[in-house]
Design a protein around this motif. Structure first.
Motif, short mmCIF file in Angstrom:
data_model
loop_
_atom_site.label_atom_id
_atom_site.label_comp_id
_atom_site.label_asym_id
_atom_site.label_seq_id
_atom_site.Cartn_x
_atom_site.Cartn_y
_atom_site.Cartn_z
N PRO A 169 4.61 5.12 3.26
CA PRO A 169 4.16 6.51 3.15
C PRO A 169 5.14 7.34 2.30
N PHE A 170 4.58 8.21 1.50
CA PHE A 170 5.36 9.14 0.69
C PHE A 170 4.77 10.53 0.86
N PHE A 171 5.67 11.51 0.93
CA PHE A 171 5.23 12.88 1.13
C PHE A 171 5.25 13.68 -0.15
N ASN A 172 5.69 13.03 -1.25
CA ASN A 172 5.65 13.68 -2.55
C ASN A 172 5.50 12.64 -3.65
N ILE A 193 0.87 -1.17 0.00
CA ILE A 193 0.00 0.00 0.00
C ILE A 193 0.90 1.22 0.00
N LEU A 194 0.70 2.09 -0.97
CA LEU A 194 1.44 3.35 -1.04
C LEU A 194 0.52 4.47 -0.60
N LEU A 195 0.95 5.23 0.37
CA LEU A 195 0.21 6.39 0.86
C LEU A 195 0.92 7.63 0.37
N ILE A 196 0.32 8.32 -0.56
CA ILE A 196 0.94 9.52 -1.12
C ILE A 196 0.18 10.73 -0.60
N GLU A 197 0.76 11.35 0.40
CA GLU A 197 0.08 12.39 1.18
C GLU A 197 1.13 13.27 1.81
N ASP A 198 0.97 14.57 1.69
CA ASP A 198 1.96 15.49 2.26
C ASP A 198 1.72 15.83 3.73
N MET A 248 -1.31 18.31 -3.60
CA MET A 248 0.03 18.10 -3.06
C MET A 248 0.93 19.22 -3.59
N PRO A 249 1.97 19.55 -2.85
CA PRO A 249 2.91 20.56 -3.37
C PRO A 249 3.72 20.00 -4.53
N GLU A 250 4.18 20.84 -5.38
CA GLU A 250 5.00 20.51 -6.54
C GLU A 250 4.23 19.70 -7.58
N TRP A 274 -3.39 14.76 -9.84
CA TRP A 274 -3.74 14.64 -11.27
C TRP A 274 -2.47 14.41 -12.10
N SER A 275 -1.40 15.08 -11.75
CA SER A 275 -0.13 14.90 -12.46
C SER A 275 0.44 13.51 -12.19
N PHE A 276 0.23 12.99 -10.97
CA PHE A 276 0.64 11.62 -10.69
C PHE A 276 -0.04 10.66 -11.65
N LEU A 277 -1.35 10.86 -11.86
CA LEU A 277 -2.09 9.98 -12.76
C LEU A 277 -1.51 10.01 -14.17
#
Length: 135
Positions: A36-39, A8-13, A68-70, A74-77
């Protein structure tokens, strides 16, 4: 053959939200690997690394914040779509957002990469529902 929720990847700042979700996923034994990932950039790199350990019957859940910052959700998708043909296993992307903007919700529902949209924080009932659906 049943699919295993390999990771499970948690992508959350938000550090607190990531901590809360990670503890909840581990407590409910959804997966032994909750990352967990912050970016977005770090999460995309990990997807490429994780891919080397997957089989076609493995599931990877991605819980993705929209704002998310940077690089936003939507850009991740867009980036995920570029690499998904090289990925092994099955990926389920869930938007997990504090946004109640109807446009965001509608846009997520119309995106074929997004499995579902949840308000954060995700609570125990929602996680148990996911476990029941995918285990």
């Amino acid at each position: 053959m049943a699919k295993e929720i390999k990771s499970i990847l948690l992508i959350e700042d938000d550090l607190a939200i990531n901590y809360f979700h990670k503890r909840l996923f581990l407590k409910l034994e959804i997966s032994n690997s909750v990352l967990p990932f912050f970016n977005v950039s770090d999460a995309l790199k990990e997807l490429v690394n994780l891919n080397t350990t997957l089989s076609k019957n493995d599931l990877v859940f991605i819980f993705l914040d929209i704002n998310m910052p940077e690089i936003d959700g939507w850009s991740f998708l867009e980036e995920f779509d570029k690499i998904r043909s090289t990925l092994i296993g099955e990926f389920k992307i869930f938007f997990l957002s504090g946004s109640i903007n109807p446009e965001d919700i509608e846009k997520a529902k119309n995106n074929n990469l997004v499995t579902n949209y949840y308000a954060k924080p995700l609570m125990m009932e929602g996680i148990l529902e996911l476990k029941e659906i995918y285990s």
